[in-house]
Design a protein around this motif. Structure first.
Motif, short mmCIF file in Angstrom:
data_model
loop_
_atom_site.label_atom_id
_atom_site.label_comp_id
_atom_site.label_asym_id
_atom_site.label_seq_id
_atom_site.Cartn_x
_atom_site.Cartn_y
_atom_site.Cartn_z
N UNK A 53 0.84 -1.20 0.00
CA UNK A 53 0.00 0.00 0.00
C UNK A 53 0.87 1.24 0.00
N UNK A 54 0.45 2.25 0.78
CA UNK A 54 1.13 3.55 0.76
C UNK A 54 1.36 4.06 2.18
N UNK A 55 2.52 4.66 2.39
CA UNK A 55 2.78 5.37 3.63
C UNK A 55 2.29 6.80 3.40
N UNK A 56 1.28 7.18 4.18
CA UNK A 56 0.63 8.46 3.91
C UNK A 56 1.04 9.58 4.85
N UNK A 57 1.73 9.24 5.96
CA UNK A 57 2.16 10.30 6.88
C UNK A 57 3.24 9.78 7.82
N UNK A 58 4.14 10.68 8.18
CA UNK A 58 5.11 10.40 9.23
C UNK A 58 4.51 10.90 10.54
N UNK A 59 4.56 10.07 11.57
CA UNK A 59 3.99 10.43 12.86
C UNK A 59 5.06 10.82 13.88
N UNK A 60 6.29 10.93 13.40
CA UNK A 60 7.40 11.26 14.28
C UNK A 60 8.11 10.01 14.74
N UNK A 61 9.33 10.20 15.21
CA UNK A 61 10.19 9.10 15.63
C UNK A 61 10.30 8.13 14.46
N UNK A 62 9.93 6.87 14.60
CA UNK A 62 10.00 5.90 13.51
C UNK A 62 8.62 5.34 13.18
N UNK A 63 7.57 6.08 13.53
CA UNK A 63 6.19 5.65 13.29
C UNK A 63 5.61 6.34 12.07
N UNK A 64 4.86 5.56 11.28
CA UNK A 64 4.25 6.07 10.05
C UNK A 64 2.82 5.54 9.94
N UNK A 65 1.96 6.30 9.26
CA UNK A 65 0.61 5.83 8.97
C UNK A 65 0.64 5.15 7.60
N UNK A 66 0.23 3.89 7.58
CA UNK A 66 0.21 3.08 6.37
C UNK A 66 -1.24 2.85 5.97
#
Length: 117
Positions: A53-66
């Motif tokens: 799929x797609x990574x749509x946002x960086x949430x800071x540190x090493x976390x991302x919204x997929x």
């Protein structure tokens, strides 16, 4: 002197023998079958998943919204896994990792990031 040469040859033999070993080169089922976000959210803790799929946002540190067609979830991608890959929200990625269930919810701890499918 002969003892020294024999000792050196004996120690060097395992090094040369292991360098020529082969191994299985077929499909690897230990990474888990292709999964969706919906399936990953229902999977057991430590289950192996492969998400596309797609990574749509960086949430800071090493976390991302997929995000995929079934929903969104948080994935943790260690910085060293990016290598020289440039990924934006429009870039399709395949993530391989393990489901991590805890009191904060369900995430995927990513082991591998591949571009496209």
């Amino acid at each position: 002197m002969k003892k020294v040469i024999f000792l050196f040859a004996t120690l060097a033999l395992p090094l040369t023998a292991t360098a020529a070993q082969g191994g299985y080169t077929g499909p690897n089922e230990t990474q888990g079958a292709n999964s969706t976000v919906a399936q990953a959210m229902q999977a057991k803790d430590d289950a192996r998943v492969t998400l596309t799929g797609h990574i749509v946002a960086s949430l800071g540190d090493e976390d991302y919204r997929f995000k995929d067609s079934t929903g969104e979830m948080i994935v943790e991608i260690d910085n060293h896994l990016w290598g020289d890959k440039q990924v934006g929200p429009e870039t399709q990625v395949t993530l391989m990792g393990e489901v991590d269930k805890d009191l904060n919810g369900t995430t995927v701890d990513v082991n591998s990031v591949q571009l496209g499918q």
